[in-house]
Design an enzyme around this catalytic site. Structure first.
Site, mmCIF file in Angstrom:
data_model
loop_
_atom_site.group_PDB
_atom_site.id
_atom_site.type_symbol
_atom_site.label_atom_id
_atom_site.label_comp_id
_atom_site.label_asym_id
_atom_site.label_seq_id
_atom_site.Cartn_x
_atom_site.Cartn_y
_atom_site.Cartn_z
ATOM 1 N N GLY A 230 0.813 -1.205 0.000
ATOM 2 C CA GLY A 230 0.000 0.000 0.000
ATOM 3 C C GLY A 230 0.846 1.254 0.000
ATOM 4 O O GLY A 230 2.031 1.218 0.350
ATOM 5 N N CYS B 170 6.982 -0.456 6.061
ATOM 6 C CA CYS B 170 6.450 0.743 5.407
ATOM 7 C C CYS B 170 7.499 1.264 4.430
ATOM 8 O O CYS B 170 8.687 1.306 4.765
ATOM 9 C CB CYS B 170 6.132 1.794 6.462
ATOM 10 S SG CYS B 170 5.462 3.321 5.784
ATOM 11 N N LEU B 171 7.057 1.649 3.244
ATOM 12 C CA LEU B 171 7.989 2.171 2.238
ATOM 13 C C LEU B 171 8.631 3.483 2.691
ATOM 14 O O LEU B 171 9.657 3.875 2.144
ATOM 15 C CB LEU B 171 7.257 2.374 0.901
ATOM 16 C CG LEU B 171 6.709 1.099 0.244
ATOM 17 C CD1 LEU B 171 5.932 1.436 -1.027
ATOM 18 C CD2 LEU B 171 7.833 0.116 -0.066
ATOM 19 N N HIS C 103 -3.179 0.377 8.117
ATOM 20 C CA HIS C 103 -1.863 1.009 7.988
ATOM 21 C C HIS C 103 -1.952 2.257 7.101
ATOM 22 O O HIS C 103 -1.462 3.330 7.466
ATOM 23 C CB HIS C 103 -0.872 -0.019 7.417
ATOM 24 C CG HIS C 103 0.500 0.514 7.178
ATOM 25 N ND1 HIS C 103 1.603 0.049 7.860
ATOM 26 C CD2 HIS C 103 0.962 1.472 6.318
ATOM 27 C CE1 HIS C 103 2.683 0.719 7.442
ATOM 28 N NE2 HIS C 103 2.320 1.564 6.502
ATOM 29 N N GLU C 104 -2.618 2.116 5.960
ATOM 30 C CA GLU C 104 -2.694 3.243 5.014
ATOM 31 C C GLU C 104 -3.572 4.367 5.548
ATOM 32 O O GLU C 104 -3.255 5.541 5.376
ATOM 33 C CB GLU C 104 -3.188 2.772 3.640
ATOM 34 C CG GLU C 104 -2.278 1.773 2.940
ATOM 35 C CD GLU C 104 -0.813 2.162 2.943
ATOM 36 O OE1 GLU C 104 -0.493 3.360 2.808
ATOM 37 O OE2 GLU C 104 0.033 1.264 3.112
ATOM 38 N N HIS D 171 -1.780 6.648 7.848
ATOM 39 C CA HIS D 171 -0.933 7.640 7.165
ATOM 40 C C HIS D 171 -1.691 8.954 6.946
ATOM 41 O O HIS D 171 -1.105 10.024 6.977
ATOM 42 C CB HIS D 171 -0.476 7.114 5.799
ATOM 43 C CG HIS D 171 0.770 6.288 5.832
ATOM 44 N ND1 HIS D 171 1.987 6.779 6.234
ATOM 45 C CD2 HIS D 171 0.992 4.992 5.483
ATOM 46 C CE1 HIS D 171 2.910 5.825 6.130
ATOM 47 N NE2 HIS D 171 2.332 4.724 5.690
ATOM 48 N N GLN E 184 2.883 9.911 1.379
ATOM 49 C CA GLN E 184 4.174 9.245 1.138
ATOM 50 C C GLN E 184 4.824 9.677 -0.175
ATOM 51 O O GLN E 184 6.003 9.403 -0.398
ATOM 52 C CB GLN E 184 4.001 7.716 1.139
ATOM 53 C CG GLN E 184 3.619 7.161 2.501
ATOM 54 C CD GLN E 184 3.548 5.648 2.456
ATOM 55 O OE1 GLN E 184 2.517 5.080 2.129
ATOM 56 N NE2 GLN E 184 4.661 4.999 2.754
HETATM 57 CO CO CO Z 1 3.281 2.933 5.301
#
Ligand code: CO
Length: 151
Positions: free
Chosen positions: A45, A87-88, A129-130, A133, A50
């Site tokens: 995701g 997480c990216l 998770h998303e 953000h 991000q």
């Molecule tokens: Co993330």
């Protein structure tokens, strides 16, 4: 177009994102770029902050398919699951996070049409998770432990 993924420490990751109000060409371009970036990074995701855009839009790519959620809101969250997350925007790390095992959200698509969706297990985890953000929350804030990942 592949966009650069912002890393932890950048204030854009800590802001509460604004709702999407215009379902226009620039939103479509953003989502196309997020999709492309997510595929390249092989993540589950990606949220708009991000890639440096403080808007309530996320993309998720899991076993169930590829999804775009604009202005997503939880209707309910049920149960509990504990599992590994990365997480990216937090490269090279992973941690154990407790999440709901089943969630229902309402959201809009890139045209502004409204939908609801029920997700469970890893799909539910990815959504939680998303959506975090979008409120400036990172998994490391919730992880019981954060350690170096193997890859
Ligand atoms: Co993330």
């Amino acid at each position: 177009m592949i966009r650069e993924v912002v890393q932890i420490g950048d204030p854009v990751l800590r802001r509460k994102c604004e709702p999407v109000r215009e379902f226009d060409e620039s939103l479509s371009a953003l989502l196309d770029d997020m999709k492309e970036t997510l595929k390249k990074e092989a993540g589950a995701g990606l949220a708009a902050p991000q890639v440096g855009v403080s808007l309530r839009a996320v993309v998720v790519d899991v076993e169930e398919g590829y999804f775009e959620f604009i202005n997503p809101v939880f209707v309910w969250q049920k149960g509990e699951q504990t599992g590994a997350e990365g997480c990216l925007s937090v490269r090279g790390k992973m941690g154990t996070v407790c999440r709901p095992s089943k969630v229902k959200i309402i959201f809009q698509d890139r045209k502004g049409d409204k939908y609801s969706l029920v997700a469970r297990d890893f799909f539910a985890r990815a959504i939680c998770h998303e959506l975090d953000h979008l409120d400036g929350v990172l998994y490391v804030d919730k992880a019981a432990d954060v350690r170096d990942s193997e890859d």
